[in-house]
Design a protein around this motif. Structure first.
Motif, PDB file in Angstrom:
ATOM      1  N   ASN A  38      93.361  59.565 124.111  1.00 47.70           N
ATOM      2  CA  ASN A  38      94.090  58.311 124.312  1.00 47.70           C
ATOM      3  C   ASN A  38      93.132  57.137 124.485  1.00 47.70           C
ATOM      4  N   ASP A  39      92.017  57.359 125.180  1.00 47.95           N
ATOM      5  CA  ASP A  39      91.011  56.297 125.320  1.00 47.95           C
ATOM      6  C   ASP A  39      90.435  55.914 123.962  1.00 47.95           C
ATOM      7  N   ILE A  40      90.166  56.910 123.124  1.00 51.64           N
ATOM      8  CA  ILE A  40      89.639  56.640 121.782  1.00 51.64           C
ATOM      9  C   ILE A  40      90.669  55.886 120.956  1.00 51.64           C
ATOM     10  N   TYR A  41      91.932  56.297 121.042  1.00 46.77           N
ATOM     11  CA  TYR A  41      93.000  55.613 120.307  1.00 46.77           C
ATOM     12  C   TYR A  41      93.127  54.160 120.772  1.00 46.77           C
ATOM     13  N   ASN A  42      93.120  53.945 122.088  1.00 51.19           N
ATOM     14  CA  ASN A  42      93.244  52.579 122.619  1.00 51.19           C
ATOM     15  C   ASN A  42      92.059  51.713 122.202  1.00 51.19           C
ATOM     16  N   LEU A  43      90.860  52.271 122.209  1.00 51.14           N
ATOM     17  CA  LEU A  43      89.688  51.524 121.750  1.00 51.14           C
ATOM     18  C   LEU A  43      89.815  51.188 120.268  1.00 51.14           C
ATOM     19  N   HIS A  44      90.284  52.149 119.480  1.00 48.58           N
ATOM     20  CA  HIS A  44      90.500  51.908 118.051  1.00 48.58           C
ATOM     21  C   HIS A  44      91.476  50.757 117.840  1.00 48.58           C
ATOM     22  N   MET A  45      92.573  50.753 118.572  1.00 51.25           N
ATOM     23  CA  MET A  45      93.573  49.693 118.408  1.00 51.25           C
ATOM     24  C   MET A  45      93.019  48.338 118.859  1.00 51.25           C
ATOM     25  N   LEU A  46      92.253  48.321 119.948  1.00 49.60           N
ATOM     26  CA  LEU A  46      91.658  47.070 120.419  1.00 49.60           C
ATOM     27  C   LEU A  46      90.715  46.498 119.363  1.00 49.60           C
ATOM     28  N   ILE A  47      89.842  47.346 118.822  1.00 51.23           N
ATOM     29  CA  ILE A  47      88.893  46.890 117.810  1.00 51.23           C
ATOM     30  C   ILE A  47      89.631  46.470 116.541  1.00 51.23           C
ATOM     31  N   LEU A  48      90.696  47.193 116.175  1.00 50.63           N
ATOM     32  CA  LEU A  48      91.482  46.804 115.005  1.00 50.63           C
ATOM     33  C   LEU A  48      92.041  45.401 115.159  1.00 50.63           C
ATOM     34  N   TRP A  49      92.634  45.089 116.310  1.00 52.36           N
ATOM     35  CA  TRP A  49      93.241  43.774 116.501  1.00 52.36           C
ATOM     36  C   TRP A  49      92.194  42.680 116.648  1.00 52.36           C
ATOM     37  N   ILE A  50      91.020  43.015 117.192  1.00 56.59           N
ATOM     38  CA  ILE A  50      89.926  42.039 117.216  1.00 56.59           C
ATOM     39  C   ILE A  50      89.499  41.718 115.786  1.00 56.59           C
ATOM     40  N   CYS A  51      89.384  42.749 114.942  1.00 55.87           N
ATOM     41  CA  CYS A  51      89.012  42.528 113.537  1.00 55.87           C
ATOM     42  C   CYS A  51      90.079  41.726 112.795  1.00 55.87           C
ATOM     43  N   VAL A  52      91.347  42.002 113.078  1.00 50.92           N
ATOM     44  CA  VAL A  52      92.433  41.233 112.455  1.00 50.92           C
ATOM     45  C   VAL A  52      92.331  39.770 112.876  1.00 50.92           C
ATOM     46  N   PHE A  53      92.113  39.505 114.162  1.00 55.81           N
ATOM     47  CA  PHE A  53      91.988  38.147 114.678  1.00 55.81           C
ATOM     48  C   PHE A  53      90.809  37.421 114.026  1.00 55.81           C
ATOM     49  N   ILE A  54      89.663  38.101 113.927  1.00 54.24           N
ATOM     50  CA  ILE A  54      88.483  37.498 113.298  1.00 54.24           C
ATOM     51  C   ILE A  54      88.760  37.224 111.828  1.00 54.24           C
ATOM     52  N   GLY A  55      89.383  38.166 111.134  1.00 52.27           N
ATOM     53  CA  GLY A  55      89.697  37.988 109.723  1.00 52.27           C
ATOM     54  C   GLY A  55      90.626  36.811 109.485  1.00 52.27           C
ATOM     55  N   ILE A  56      91.665  36.687 110.320  1.00 53.19           N
ATOM     56  CA  ILE A  56      92.589  35.556 110.186  1.00 53.19           C
ATOM     57  C   ILE A  56      91.855  34.241 110.439  1.00 53.19           C
ATOM     58  N   GLY A  57      90.992  34.213 111.439  1.00 55.54           N
ATOM     59  CA  GLY A  57      90.230  32.993 111.732  1.00 55.54           C
ATOM     60  C   GLY A  57      89.294  32.608 110.609  1.00 55.54           C
ATOM     61  N   VAL A  58      88.556  33.584 110.071  1.00 51.89           N
ATOM     62  CA  VAL A  58      87.597  33.299 108.998  1.00 51.89           C
ATOM     63  C   VAL A  58      88.324  32.854 107.736  1.00 51.89           C
ATOM     64  N   PHE A  59      89.347  33.612 107.323  1.00 55.08           N
ATOM     65  CA  PHE A  59      90.058  33.237 106.108  1.00 55.08           C
ATOM     66  C   PHE A  59      90.854  31.948 106.293  1.00 55.08           C
ATOM     67  N   GLY A  60      91.376  31.708 107.491  1.00 51.20           N
ATOM     68  CA  GLY A  60      92.065  30.448 107.762  1.00 51.20           C
ATOM     69  C   GLY A  60      91.133  29.264 107.620  1.00 51.20           C
ATOM     70  N   ALA A  61      89.935  29.367 108.202  1.00 57.44           N
ATOM     71  CA  ALA A  61      88.955  28.280 108.080  1.00 57.44           C
ATOM     72  C   ALA A  61      88.511  28.095 106.634  1.00 57.44           C
ATOM     73  N   MET A  62      88.363  29.207 105.935  1.00 56.68           N
ATOM     74  CA  MET A  62      87.938  29.127 104.536  1.00 56.68           C
ATOM     75  C   MET A  62      89.006  28.446 103.673  1.00 56.68           C
ATOM     76  N   PHE A  63      90.251  28.881 103.813  1.00 61.54           N
ATOM     77  CA  PHE A  63      91.317  28.284 103.006  1.00 61.54           C
ATOM     78  C   PHE A  63      91.572  26.830 103.392  1.00 61.54           C
ATOM     79  N   TYR A  64      91.460  26.504 104.677  1.00 67.42           N
ATOM     80  CA  TYR A  64      91.589  25.111 105.116  1.00 67.42           C
ATOM     81  C   TYR A  64      90.521  24.251 104.443  1.00 67.42           C
ATOM     82  N   SER A  65      89.279  24.736 104.476  1.00 70.81           N
ATOM     83  CA  SER A  65      88.175  23.977 103.879  1.00 70.81           C
ATOM     84  C   SER A  65      88.344  23.829 102.375  1.00 70.81           C
ATOM     85  N   ILE A  66      88.776  24.905 101.724  1.00 67.95           N
ATOM     86  CA  ILE A  66      88.975  24.834 100.271  1.00 67.95           C
ATOM     87  C   ILE A  66      90.061  23.820  99.932  1.00 67.95           C
TER      88      ILE A  66
END
Length: 156
Positions: A38-66
């Motif tokens: 369960n600890d491994i699963y929770n860590l996986h989910m935390l890292i997944l949502w951090i990556c999703v947040f970073i991806g949305i931020g990076v692509f949002g800034a990129m598309f805004y700039s474009i």
């Protein structure tokens, strides 16, 4: 085609938080039974949502700039070669994030190797085309083959 539809439906349901890890149409880890899993699963989910947040931020800034700095709106590209402050920031922040992920996963996986209070011992041996399981405290022994054709070839 059926698998593609299942994967697409699984991605949508998982993104909406409606899919369960045990369903056939999801693409996630299964929730475990033990505290360590369960600890491994929770860590996986935390890292997944951090990556999703970073991806949305990076692509949002990129598309805004474009969109807002396009040539058709009259913008001219700035002529600069380097910015040391920006380069340091975009090197240090991902490095700190990477270090945190490594430390967290190491802490989460430490419990996997702790077998002092185990109820049973299983010896699992990977053969060329199958797995061999032996429960060492009993007479249970079996082999797990990939499919029926593999089982027939091995039985000869």
């Amino acid at each position: 085609m059926k698998k593609t539809k299942q994967m697409f439906a699984g991605l949508i349901l998982m993104a909406l938080g409606l899919g369960t890890a045990q369903a056939d149409y999801t693409l996630n880890l299964m929730k475990g039974v033990t505290k360590v899993s369960n600890d491994i699963y929770n860590l996986h989910m935390l890292i997944l949502w951090i990556c999703v947040f970073i991806g949305i931020g990076v692509f949002g800034a990129m598309f805004y700039s474009i969109y807002h700095h396009r040539k058709s709106r009259g913008h001219k590209a700035a002529q600069f070669h380097e910015n040391t402050t920006v380069e340091i920031i975009w090197t240090i922040i991902p490095d700190l994030d990477f270090d945190w992920h490594g430390y967290s996963s190491h802490q989460g996986h430490d419990g996997v190797d702790d077998v002092q209070a185990s109820d049973m011992t299983i010896q699992i041996t990977g053969k060329q085309w199958y797995w061999d399981y032996k429960y060492l405290n009993s007479d249970i022994h079996f082999e797990s083959h990939l499919d029926e054709a593999s089982e027939k070839v091995h039985a000869r």
